[in-house]
Structures are given as C-alpha cells and as structure tokens.
Design a protein around this motif. Structure first.
Motif, PDB file in Angstrom:
ATOM      1  N   TRP A 134       0.818  -1.205   0.000  1.00 45.24           N
ATOM      2  CA  TRP A 134       0.000   0.000   0.000  1.00 45.24           C
ATOM      3  C   TRP A 134       0.860   1.265   0.000  1.00 45.24           C
ATOM      4  CZ3 TRP A 134      -4.521   2.031  -0.920  1.00 45.24           C
ATOM      5  CH2 TRP A 134      -4.842   3.277  -0.387  1.00 45.24           C
ATOM      6  N   LYS A 135       1.953   1.251   0.752  1.00 49.56           N
ATOM      7  CA  LYS A 135       2.751   2.462   0.899  1.00 49.56           C
ATOM      8  C   LYS A 135       3.509   2.806  -0.375  1.00 49.56           C
ATOM      9  CE  LYS A 135       6.413   4.491   3.749  1.00 49.56           C
ATOM     10  NZ  LYS A 135       7.322   4.284   4.906  1.00 49.56           N
ATOM     11  N   TYR A 136       4.260   1.836  -0.912  1.00 53.04           N
ATOM     12  CA  TYR A 136       5.120   2.119  -2.058  1.00 53.04           C
ATOM     13  C   TYR A 136       4.440   1.851  -3.396  1.00 53.04           C
ATOM     14  CZ  TYR A 136       8.712   2.068   1.549  1.00 53.04           C
ATOM     15  OH  TYR A 136       9.442   2.318   2.677  1.00 53.04           O
ATOM     16  N   GLY A 137       3.477   0.934  -3.396  1.00 52.11           N
ATOM     17  CA  GLY A 137       2.865   0.580  -4.664  1.00 52.11           C
ATOM     18  C   GLY A 137       1.646   1.399  -5.023  1.00 52.11           C
ATOM     19  N   ILE A 138       0.955   1.981  -4.011  1.00 53.55           N
ATOM     20  CA  ILE A 138      -0.315   2.657  -4.294  1.00 53.55           C
ATOM     21  C   ILE A 138      -0.341   4.071  -3.727  1.00 53.55           C
ATOM     22  CG2 ILE A 138      -2.809   2.550  -3.943  1.00 53.55           C
ATOM     23  CD1 ILE A 138      -2.599  -0.474  -3.816  1.00 53.55           C
ATOM     24  N   HIS A 139      -0.166   4.207  -2.421  1.00 52.53           N
ATOM     25  CA  HIS A 139      -0.446   5.484  -1.766  1.00 52.53           C
ATOM     26  C   HIS A 139       0.502   6.594  -2.211  1.00 52.53           C
ATOM     27  CE1 HIS A 139      -0.257   8.396   1.652  1.00 52.53           C
ATOM     28  NE2 HIS A 139      -1.560   8.301   1.518  1.00 52.53           N
ATOM     29  N   ALA A 140       1.794   6.310  -2.266  1.00 54.73           N
ATOM     30  CA  ALA A 140       2.755   7.357  -2.639  1.00 54.73           C
ATOM     31  C   ALA A 140       2.486   7.870  -4.051  1.00 54.73           C
ATOM     32  CB  ALA A 140       4.178   6.812  -2.528  1.00 54.73           C
ATOM     33  N   PHE A 141       2.174   6.973  -4.968  1.00 49.68           N
ATOM     34  CA  PHE A 141       1.907   7.399  -6.343  1.00 49.68           C
ATOM     35  C   PHE A 141       0.576   8.140  -6.444  1.00 49.68           C
ATOM     36  CE2 PHE A 141       0.860   6.223 -10.897  1.00 49.68           C
ATOM     37  CZ  PHE A 141       1.716   7.170 -11.434  1.00 49.68           C
ATOM     38  N   LEU A 142      -0.414   7.749  -5.644  1.00 48.38           N
ATOM     39  CA  LEU A 142      -1.684   8.472  -5.641  1.00 48.38           C
ATOM     40  C   LEU A 142      -1.503   9.908  -5.152  1.00 48.38           C
ATOM     41  CD1 LEU A 142      -4.310   5.871  -4.340  1.00 48.38           C
ATOM     42  CD2 LEU A 142      -4.188   6.897  -6.609  1.00 48.38           C
ATOM     43  N   GLU A 143      -0.629  10.104  -4.189  1.00 48.93           N
ATOM     44  CA  GLU A 143      -0.374  11.463  -3.713  1.00 48.93           C
ATOM     45  C   GLU A 143       0.323  12.298  -4.781  1.00 48.93           C
ATOM     46  OE1 GLU A 143      -1.242  13.058  -0.762  1.00 48.93           O
ATOM     47  OE2 GLU A 143      -2.590  11.329  -0.745  1.00 48.93           O
ATOM     48  N   VAL A 144       1.226  11.678  -5.537  1.00 55.91           N
ATOM     49  CA  VAL A 144       1.864  12.401  -6.646  1.00 55.91           C
ATOM     50  C   VAL A 144       0.823  12.804  -7.682  1.00 55.91           C
ATOM     51  CG1 VAL A 144       3.500  12.169  -8.555  1.00 55.91           C
ATOM     52  CG2 VAL A 144       4.104  11.313  -6.288  1.00 55.91           C
ATOM     53  N   LEU A 145      -0.068  11.887  -8.003  1.00 55.43           N
ATOM     54  CA  LEU A 145      -1.114  12.193  -8.975  1.00 55.43           C
ATOM     55  C   LEU A 145      -2.076  13.258  -8.451  1.00 55.43           C
ATOM     56  CD1 LEU A 145      -1.858   8.524 -10.080  1.00 55.43           C
ATOM     57  CD2 LEU A 145      -0.913  10.304 -11.555  1.00 55.43           C
ATOM     58  N   ARG A 146      -2.388  13.199  -7.173  1.00 54.92           N
ATOM     59  CA  ARG A 146      -3.356  14.149  -6.610  1.00 54.92           C
ATOM     60  C   ARG A 146      -2.818  15.576  -6.617  1.00 54.92           C
ATOM     61  NH1 ARG A 146      -4.673  16.195  -1.518  1.00 54.92           N
ATOM     62  NH2 ARG A 146      -2.892  15.130  -0.584  1.00 54.92           N
ATOM     63  N   HIS A 147      -1.539  15.733  -6.318  1.00 54.98           N
ATOM     64  CA  HIS A 147      -0.968  17.076  -6.271  1.00 54.98           C
ATOM     65  C   HIS A 147      -0.710  17.657  -7.662  1.00 54.98           C
ATOM     66  CE1 HIS A 147      -0.092  15.896  -2.059  1.00 54.98           C
ATOM     67  NE2 HIS A 147      -0.202  17.191  -1.840  1.00 54.98           N
ATOM     68  N   ARG A 148      -0.829  16.847  -8.702  1.00 54.25           N
ATOM     69  CA  ARG A 148      -0.613  17.344 -10.063  1.00 54.25           C
ATOM     70  C   ARG A 148      -1.919  17.455 -10.845  1.00 54.25           C
ATOM     71  NH1 ARG A 148       4.667  17.126 -12.184  1.00 54.25           N
ATOM     72  NH2 ARG A 148       6.213  16.449 -10.659  1.00 54.25           N
ATOM     73  N   ARG A 149      -3.029  17.397 -10.161  1.00 49.57           N
ATOM     74  CA  ARG A 149      -4.294  17.614 -10.841  1.00 49.57           C
ATOM     75  C   ARG A 149      -4.417  19.087 -11.216  1.00 49.57           C
ATOM     76  NH1 ARG A 149      -8.837  16.618  -7.403  1.00 49.57           N
ATOM     77  NH2 ARG A 149     -10.083  16.568  -9.305  1.00 49.57           N
ATOM     78  N   PRO A 150      -5.131  19.417 -12.296  1.00 51.17           N
ATOM     79  CA  PRO A 150      -6.011  18.561 -13.112  1.00 51.17           C
ATOM     80  C   PRO A 150      -5.329  17.872 -14.293  1.00 51.17           C
ATOM     81  CG  PRO A 150      -6.316  20.835 -13.720  1.00 51.17           C
ATOM     82  CD  PRO A 150      -5.305  20.845 -12.613  1.00 51.17           C
ATOM     83  N   SER A 151      -4.031  18.146 -14.506  1.00 53.85           N
ATOM     84  CA  SER A 151      -3.384  17.527 -15.667  1.00 53.85           C
ATOM     85  C   SER A 151      -3.273  16.012 -15.520  1.00 53.85           C
ATOM     86  CB  SER A 151      -1.991  18.134 -15.862  1.00 53.85           C
ATOM     87  OG  SER A 151      -1.183  17.907 -14.722  1.00 53.85           O
ATOM     88  N   SER A 152      -3.263  15.510 -14.289  1.00 53.56           N
ATOM     89  CA  SER A 152      -3.127  14.068 -14.054  1.00 53.56           C
ATOM     90  C   SER A 152      -4.456  13.391 -13.757  1.00 53.56           C
ATOM     91  CB  SER A 152      -2.168  13.833 -12.886  1.00 53.56           C
ATOM     92  OG  SER A 152      -2.686  14.412 -11.697  1.00 53.56           O
TER      93      SER A 152
END
Length: 688
Positions: A134-152
């Motif tokens: 959850w930490k390295y495979g999902i959550h960290a990448f979701l936070e990267v995607l969330r902070h780069r919205r709306p382009s992501s």
C-alpha cells in the motif's frame, strides 16, 4: 456425447436369471489398440520445499528492485511538483507501479501455496508485505497524482481502477490479510470520491467507501481508526461529531482524530449563522456547542451557546429526536470523556472498571490499551490543566443531564416516546455502566471522587426517570421474561428474536458499552449495512423492551430506582426516598454576584428580557422542582402566581394539562435565539 467405438459385453452374475432379451451393456475402451499415446491424466510432480523457496526468493528479489525504483521516482516527483510530465512519462510510471503490484501478488500466491511450510507462509507478515504494497505501490503514487491535478486527472482515474481491481483480487485469493484489503478498498473508494466533480457519482463512491469501512468496523468494532474514516465521509452534522467522538472513546482510541476534529471545530465555532432553517439550526446549535467545548472556549461563550442549544431542545418540534437523538447522546458522552483526553477522569475509571471485571470473571476479551492505575489518577495532570479540564467537564455534564431531563420531563405522548426511545436506550446503557463503575470503585476513594467529578448517578432526576418508565410501561407492559432477564443480567431472547437495533451499531466498541452486548449479538446473515437502519413496526417494540429492561435492571442493581412487580410500576429507590432533592449541579461561577443574579431571575419581572442566564438551571429529582409559571405580560403589573402544577399532581387528579401554544419559530441571530412574540410562549421553566 461420447464419440468413438465401444464394445458391448453381457454381464450376468451367477445365480441370477434375467428375462428374455434383457442384458447389461458395459462400455469398454481398448486404449492401447485404438488410441496409442493417450494420457488420461497428465503426470505431475509435487513442488518440493526447496523449489518453492527458490521461487519465492526470485520473486522477492524482483519485488525489492521494483519497490526501490517506485520509491525513488515518487520521492523525486513529489519534490519537483512544478515539472510537467508528458504522456509517455505518465504511462511509464503507471507501468512501473503495475509491475510492483503484480510482484506483490505473485509473492503472496507463492507464500500461501498449499505446499508451503509454516515458515514460508509467515513471510508476508514478517516483512510487512501488505503495508509495503500500500505504501510504495499505491499510496505514494496516488499522492503524486493528486498534487498534479487537473493535468493528471485521467491517469489518476486509470491507476485507481487498476489498484482497485488488484485489491479485489487479493480480497478473494488471499483472505489471510482480509482486514488490510477491506481498509485499502475503502481508501481507494475515498480517493475516487475526492476527485469526482459530479454530485451523483461523488455520493455513490462515498457510499462505497463507507460500506467498506463499516465492513471493517464490524470485524474490529473496538478500533477507533475505522470510525475516523467514517467521520471524514460525513457532512458537518451531529453524526460527524459522534463518529469523531467514537473514534476517540473506543476501547482502542485513535488519538490522531483530535487533529481532524480541531479542523472541523474551528470554522464551526466562528460561524454566526451556521444554518438556514429551524430544523437544521437546532442541530447546528449543538454542533457549535460541542465545537466550543472541544476548543475550550471561555465561560461566557459556553453559557451563551448552551442556552441557545437547550432552548431549541425544549421547544416542541424543533429537534429531530428520531434522526439526531443517538448522535446527540454519543456526542454528549464523548464530551464527558474529554474527547479521548488521557487525563480525563471518567476514561480512567472506565479502563480500571473493565480491567477489574475482566480479571474477576476471566473473560477472554481484549483489555483496553490505556489501562489506568490508581497511581496515575493520584498524580493526575498539572493543576492548571486540571482546573481547565474540570471547567469543561462541568459544561459537558450540564448539557448531558439537561438533554436527559428534557426527554423524561416532556408530557407523555406516543409519537414523542417513540422518537426518543433510541436516545433513551443509549443513555440508559451509559447510566448502567456508570452505576457499575461506581460499585467497582466503592473501595477506592480516588477513583470514586474521579467518577463523581464527571458524572455521578446521584445527579440524575430519578423521579422523572421513573415517571418516564411508567408512561412507557403503559404503552408496552413489562413481561415476566423481561423481569427474569433483568434479574439474571442477560437478555433471554427466543428463537428468531434478538436482532440488534440500529443504535446498537452506533455504540458498539465504545469503552462504556464494553459489557452491553453478549458475544454473538451482532452475528447476522445480513451483509448489507443499509438494512440495519430500516425500522419496522417491531423496532419500536424492541426499543421499548430495551428501555424497560434497563429500568428493571437498574431497579434491581442500584438503590436509585425500585420496581413493584405487583403493580408493574417504577418509583424512586430507598436512597432518594429520604431526601426530596438530588445533588444540584454546581454552576461554572459561584461568587456572590452570580448568586444574587440567580435569585433575581427566579421570579421574572414584567420587563424581564429573554436573555440567557449566567449559569445553567439546576437539576432536581423532586416533583416540586419542575414548576411551570406563566410569563407576565409586558408593561403590566405582575399577576398573582397560579397554583403550581407538576406531573405528579396532574396524574393524581386524572386530568390532562392543556398543551401550551406553539411558539413562533426563532429567527437566525448572531449568538442567541430571539422569539418574535414573547406572548406566544405562555410557559417557561422556573429556575430554583
């Protein structure tokens, strides 16, 4: 259909004669002659322990490499959020995290192979593989995607669906970590809800996330972290405060919920007009009151807010008891417990009570993680913090008792009793635990004083409680089975009965409801959580039986109530029979000026304004303490006071008091409730 050639053989056992023309046909296959080389079952060799161990090592080595790459790339992207990524870079990142999820899946499948040894099966737990996934495979990448919205936005949707499918696959194929998969599915649904812009899909994904969290809380009802997740999904309401309070007052509290609760309380406490309608304003007034208590507002602000909230509670048809009664009770009790404060006296008494009863009865249940000792209670918090805690506890105790007394002192009516039964059931459960804690701490002066500081049973208006139970017993007679259950201290249900009430799920796992339900009470075949809130005709009957059960049990186990099995009526116990009044709550300030102002307000003059008092009205258990006096008209000499009427005198005379005229709806004000026409309120409660 069988294809191929077959020979028919007549098989007749010896000694048995068959009719003419009868025969038994048996199909036989000459495999060697007709189908040479056909293998009916392929040869398979079992996997040896060394082969499985080698395969697991290879999978883990590839997993570590992919995990390191994902961690480094996610950290780099989080630190350089201003750099825009193109389509190929996003696809490469998603592909790398997909590979990591697949490696985790292969590792879990290999370690849970039927041929795996116990040591190999314990590897995922030893190396914390679900948490790392959850930490390295999902959550960290979701936070990267969330902070780069709306382009992501599109890439985030794609990855959420990928992770959700992987979690549902593991939910079915790796049940050893079922609790982790359920909570991860709830978190993914909450991420999906947060990025949805349309109203209907946003609500649907919120319901999906709540269903996963409810499923997790059903498996572990004593963990407060799960109720914190549910509180985040709720809109600002009493239910949200109740969920936060539940997460902080569970057997295993989640202390980080205090930060989320502070974020909720700060804007609510600063709002002057939190609602637009009277129905919402009555609920919003209690939300503001609890926000001010949590933020430790000054005494004057707390008195003003408590007066506003209680004025709504006492007016007819302004508070939704059916929908908001249980959240109000849970929020009030959470305030008594200090919202999870480690120095709260009531929480310390609850932990000691549970520990002592478990040690005496040798129950196999888990004990609280914060078990208090008499030494910790003697040391206590610093003097300044102790005074601040005591000041807030006095306000919490006052609103809890006032809410209880408002219900038990209302005129009897079928509709109101049915609407308030859920609230009274929760309060009876809490009162029963307080009486149990008082009995367990009777030989410990420090614990007994700590309990009396927060909530003592002597401060309850037991005469009004007995009157409420008698009114309820007229609608739902007390049965012999109910009395037998109360004597034994357990609920004796018949076959097919004993279904949990909707409010049982709201107090399940709380520290003061630790002994309220027997083991297996919540075992049900209904997996749909929405079915719990469906109220049928039998729900009111079950709630009435529950309230009467607690009433009879309190009568048998405490000196505050007594029950006459011949007349099936309740009355005050032997402790209250000699003293007409119960212990009066101490106001926040008890100096001479305050006492003088209270004496002047006891009989309002002709020009007395409708303003909040400097302290809450005192509570009493006698019939003569709850007196209705008519408000004198403006600019007119005071009329002689009419004969006082109490519920006891009205019941003795057999007449029904006239229902007072319904007051006009209060208008929105900055801090207080203002009645448009004072003459439309013919009665008010006199302050002793």
């Amino acid at each position: 259909m069988w294809c191929g050639c077959a020979s028919t053989v007549d098989v007749v056992p010896s000694g048995i004669s068959l009719p003419d023309g009868s025969q038994i046909s048996v199909l036989s296959i000459d495999q060697t002659a007709r189908w040479p080389g056909l293998v009916l079952q392929p040869d398979s060799s079992p996997v040896s322990e060394s082969q499985l161990s080698t395969e697991i090592k290879a999978i883990y080595a590839a997993l570590v490499i992919a995990e390191a790459k994902c961690s480094n790339l996610d950290t780099a992207q989080a630190n350089n959020s201003s750099v825009e990524l193109d389509k190929s870079q996003w696809q490469a990142l998603i592909g790398l995290h997909r590979t990591l999820l697949y490696e985790h899946h292969d590792f879990l499948m290999a370690t849970q192979h039927p041929a795996a040894t116990p040591e190999l099966k314990a590897l995922p737990t030893t190396y914390s593989m679900p948490a790392r996934m959850w930490k390295y495979g999902i959550h960290a990448f979701l936070e990267v995607l969330r902070h780069r919205r709306p382009s992501s936005q599109d890439y985030m949707l794609s990855f959420i669906y990928l992770a959700y499918q992987m979690m549902t696959l593991l939910y079915e194929t790796a049940p050893i970590f079922l609790d982790t998969w359920i909570e991860c599915l709830g978190d993914l649904a909450r991420y999906r809800m947060s990025i949805e812009e349309e109203k209907e899909p946003h609500a649907q994904w919120g319901c999906v996330a709540a269903s996963w969290y409810i499923k997790a809380s059903d498996r572990h009802p004593q963990i407060g972290r799960l109720y914190h997740h549910l509180a985040i999904l709720e809109r600002p309401s009493l239910r949200k405060f109740a969920c936060y309070g539940k997460s902080l007052t569970c057997v295993v509290p989640f202390t980080n919920a205090r930060d989320s609760l502070r974020t909720l309380c700060e804007p609510i406490a600063s709002e002057a007009q939190p609602a637009r309608s009277v129905g919402l304003l009555s609920e919003a007034s209690f939300c503001k009151l609890h926000a001010l208590i949590f933020l430790a507002a000054p005494d004057a602000v707390l008195e003003q807010a408590s007066y506003t909230a209680m004025s709504f509670l006492r007016q007819p048809d302004t508070f939704e008891w059916r929908d908001c009664g249980v959240p109000l009770a849970v929020a009030n009790i959470s305030a008594l417990l200090g919202y999870g404060s480690d120095s709260n006296p009531l929480r310390l008494v609850c932990d000691v009570t549970i520990q002592r009863i478990n040690e005496r009865t040798r129950l196999g249940q888990s004990a609280p993680n914060h078990v208090a000792t008499p030494s910790s209670i003697r040391s206590g918090p610093p003097e300044a913090k102790y005074e601040e805690t005591r000041r807030l506890l006095q306000v919490s105790k006052r609103i809890t008792l006032d809410s209880l007394h408002t219900v038990v002192r209302c005129p009897p009516g079928i509709a109101f009793i049915q609407d308030s039964l859920a609230f009274m059931g929760v309060m009876f459960c809490f009162i029963h635990f307080v009486c149990l804690a008082k009995r367990e701490t009777q030989n410990d002066p420090e614990l007994r004083m700590s309990l009396c500081l927060v909530f003592g049973p002597d401060e309850i208006a037991w005469a009004d409680v007995a009157r409420y139970l008698n009114n309820l017993a007229r609608l739902r007679p007390v049965t012999d089975r109910l009395v037998q259950s109360a004597r034994q201290g357990i609920w004796l249900e018949k076959a097919g009965e004993g279904k949990p009430l909707p409010e049982d799920f709201s107090i399940r796992g709380l520290v003061w409801a630790y002994f309220s339900f027997r083991p297996g009470w919540f075992d049900s075949d209904e997996d749909e959580d929405w079915l719990r809130n469906v109220e049928m005709a039998s729900t009111h009957t079950a709630r009435a039986d529950r309230a009467l059960y607690y009433g009879v049990r309190l009568a048998f186990g405490t000196p505050y109530l007594s029950y006459d099995s011949t007349s099936c009526t309740f009355s005050t116990g032997s402790v209250l029979a000699t003293s007409p009044n119960t212990q009066i709550l101490q106001p926040l300030r008890t100096n001479a000026a305050d006492l003088s102002r209270q004496a002047q307000r006891a009989l309002p003059g002709p020009n007395a304004p409708l303003s909040p008092p400097s302290s809450a009205p005192a509570s009493s258990a006698s019939d003569s303490d709850y007196v209705h006096v008519r408000r004198p008209a403006k600019q007119a000499p005071p009329a002689p006071a009419p004969a006082t009427k109490t519920y006891a005198t009205v019941a003795k005379s057999g007449s029904t008091p006239a229902k007072p005229a319904r007051p006009t709806k209060p208008r929105l004000g900055a801090d207080s409730v203002k009645v448009v026409d004072p003459e439309s309120v013919p009665y008010e409660q006199a302050e002793a």
